[in-house]
Design a protein around this motif. Structure first.
Motif, short mmCIF file in Angstrom:
data_model
loop_
_atom_site.label_atom_id
_atom_site.label_comp_id
_atom_site.label_asym_id
_atom_site.label_seq_id
_atom_site.Cartn_x
_atom_site.Cartn_y
_atom_site.Cartn_z
N GLN A 127 -13.93 43.17 -27.29
CA GLN A 127 -12.64 42.59 -26.91
C GLN A 127 -11.55 43.16 -27.81
O GLN A 127 -11.71 43.19 -29.04
N THR A 128 -10.43 43.57 -27.22
CA THR A 128 -9.33 44.15 -27.98
C THR A 128 -8.22 43.12 -28.15
O THR A 128 -7.79 42.48 -27.17
N HIS A 129 -7.76 42.97 -29.39
CA HIS A 129 -6.69 42.02 -29.70
C HIS A 129 -5.57 42.77 -30.41
O HIS A 129 -5.78 43.32 -31.50
N ASP A 130 -4.38 42.82 -29.81
CA ASP A 130 -3.22 43.44 -30.44
C ASP A 130 -2.38 42.34 -31.08
O ASP A 130 -1.99 41.37 -30.41
N GLU A 131 -2.09 42.51 -32.37
CA GLU A 131 -1.40 41.46 -33.12
C GLU A 131 -0.31 42.07 -34.01
O GLU A 131 -0.47 43.16 -34.54
N ALA A 132 0.78 41.34 -34.16
CA ALA A 132 1.87 41.74 -35.05
C ALA A 132 1.97 40.73 -36.18
O ALA A 132 1.79 39.52 -35.97
N PHE A 133 2.24 41.24 -37.39
CA PHE A 133 2.45 40.32 -38.51
C PHE A 133 3.92 39.92 -38.49
O PHE A 133 4.80 40.76 -38.68
N THR A 134 4.20 38.64 -38.24
CA THR A 134 5.54 38.18 -37.97
C THR A 134 6.18 37.50 -39.19
O THR A 134 5.54 37.30 -40.22
N ARG A 135 7.43 37.11 -39.03
CA ARG A 135 8.15 36.40 -40.08
C ARG A 135 7.60 34.99 -40.28
O ARG A 135 7.98 34.30 -41.23
N ASN A 136 6.68 34.58 -39.42
CA ASN A 136 5.96 33.32 -39.64
C ASN A 136 4.80 33.53 -40.61
O ASN A 136 4.04 32.59 -40.88
N LEU A 137 4.67 34.77 -41.12
CA LEU A 137 3.65 35.15 -42.09
C LEU A 137 2.24 34.93 -41.57
O LEU A 137 1.35 34.44 -42.26
N ARG A 138 2.07 35.34 -40.33
CA ARG A 138 0.74 35.30 -39.72
C ARG A 138 0.69 36.32 -38.60
O ARG A 138 1.71 36.82 -38.12
N TRP A 139 -0.54 36.65 -38.21
CA TRP A 139 -0.72 37.57 -37.09
C TRP A 139 -0.55 36.80 -35.78
O TRP A 139 -1.17 35.76 -35.58
N GLU A 140 0.27 37.37 -34.88
CA GLU A 140 0.50 36.75 -33.58
C GLU A 140 0.33 37.80 -32.49
O GLU A 140 0.59 38.99 -32.72
N PRO A 141 -0.10 37.39 -31.29
CA PRO A 141 -0.32 38.37 -30.21
C PRO A 141 0.94 39.18 -29.91
O PRO A 141 2.06 38.65 -29.97
N THR A 142 0.76 40.44 -29.57
CA THR A 142 1.88 41.32 -29.23
C THR A 142 1.50 42.23 -28.08
O THR A 142 0.33 42.62 -27.94
N GLU A 143 2.49 42.59 -27.28
CA GLU A 143 2.29 43.54 -26.18
C GLU A 143 2.80 44.93 -26.57
O GLU A 143 2.81 45.84 -25.73
N TYR A 144 3.22 45.09 -27.83
CA TYR A 144 3.88 46.33 -28.25
C TYR A 144 3.05 47.57 -27.93
O TYR A 144 3.54 48.53 -27.33
N LEU A 145 1.79 47.61 -28.34
CA LEU A 145 0.98 48.81 -28.16
C LEU A 145 0.73 49.10 -26.68
O LEU A 145 0.76 50.27 -26.26
N LYS A 146 0.52 48.07 -25.88
CA LYS A 146 0.30 48.28 -24.45
C LYS A 146 1.57 48.81 -23.79
O LYS A 146 1.52 49.72 -22.96
N LEU A 147 2.72 48.24 -24.16
CA LEU A 147 3.99 48.71 -23.59
C LEU A 147 4.28 50.14 -24.02
O LEU A 147 4.81 50.94 -23.24
N TYR A 148 3.94 50.46 -25.25
CA TYR A 148 4.16 51.83 -25.73
C TYR A 148 3.33 52.82 -24.92
O TYR A 148 3.81 53.90 -24.54
#
Length: 255
Positions: free
Chosen positions: A202-223
């Motif tokens: 299973q693939t999980h794309d996550e961004a480290f946010t200003r909430n200081l935690r990893w959260e789901p992101t669509e960035y890599l898929k959109l790129y």
């Protein structure tokens, strides 16, 4: 009972659950980084004091000042702890870390040129216990090669040892990190970081946010679909750790 630096290190060792396999697996990435940093630092000290033959798991203080001793009560309390530990190299580093604290207390200027060798190892122990030494270093969840003194001394340093940063590097599966870059935001100072974590296919794309935690992101898929103008470059775990710690300090107002 004394309250010396060596006692404080012993107290840290005494509360470790050396058989906590669950913690070891939960902290596989950070434990591997901490072990590699210990090997690097120990190699630097071995080179500085001509102790290459004793590297990697050795009593560094004994090569610097053989007259250094620990308080009697610390020595007496350390003995039963060591008796239950294996392998012998694990016992050596635990006693070495305690003696190192006494050496630092006697020589406050000791760390002016080289970093504390045992702190990364202590932090690794606190995140899931010890290791097994065979052809490879087995950290109960990951195996890393020992290599030699010279190659370890020349590796990239890992200086971000805060628990929050170490926690952020952990996660199930294999992670690949990327820095989001643009004009004014080069690799060493990116707009942000993302990771692709693969666990049980299973693939999980996550961004480290200003909430200081990893959260789901669509960035890599959109790129990949040409729907994102922000570029990125693959980075190392150490570079990701630097970003995480810098962001944490910035938001806390300590940088």
């Amino acid at each position: 009972m004394s309250n010396t630096p060596s006692r404080k290190v012993l107290n840290r060792l005494m509360v470790i659950d050396w058989a906590d396999d669950t913690a070891a697996f939960q902290h596989v990435p950070s434990r591997a980084l901490l072990m590699r940093e210990y090997l690097r630092r120990a190699a630097l000290w071995a080179q500085a004091y001509r102790a290459e033959r004793s590297w990697p798991f050795f009593d560094i203080a004994a090569h610097i000042d053989a007259t250094i001793t620990t308080p009697l009560d610390v020595t007496e309390d350390l003995e039963p702890l060591l008796k239950d530990l294996a392998p012998a190299s694990l016992r050596t580093t635990c006693s070495g870390a305690v003696r190192w604290a006494a050496l630092r207390d006697a020589h406050p200027d000791l760390l002016e040129k080289l970093p504390d060798p045992y702190e990364p190892l202590l932090r690794m122990y606190e995140r899931g216990g010890g290791f097994y030494l065979q052809e490879y270093l087995d950290l109960n969840g990951v195996m890393i090669p020992l290599r030699n003194v010279e190659s370890n001394a020349s590796t990239t340093s890992f200086v971000t040892l805060s628990p929050a940063t170490l926690d952020a590097l952990d996660g199930e599966g294999e992670s690949t990190y990327f820095a989001k870059i643009s004009n004014g935001h080069p690799r060493h100072s990116p707009r942000g970081i993302v990771r692709r974590r693969v666990d049980d296919d299973q693939t999980h794309d996550e961004a480290f946010t200003r909430n200081l935690r990893w959260e789901p992101t669509e960035y890599l898929k959109l790129y990949d679909l040409w729907h994102n103008d922000i570029d990125h470059v693959q980075i190392t775990e150490i570079e990701a750790a630097t970003f995480i710690e810098t962001l944490t300090e910035k938001l806390a107002g300590t940088s």
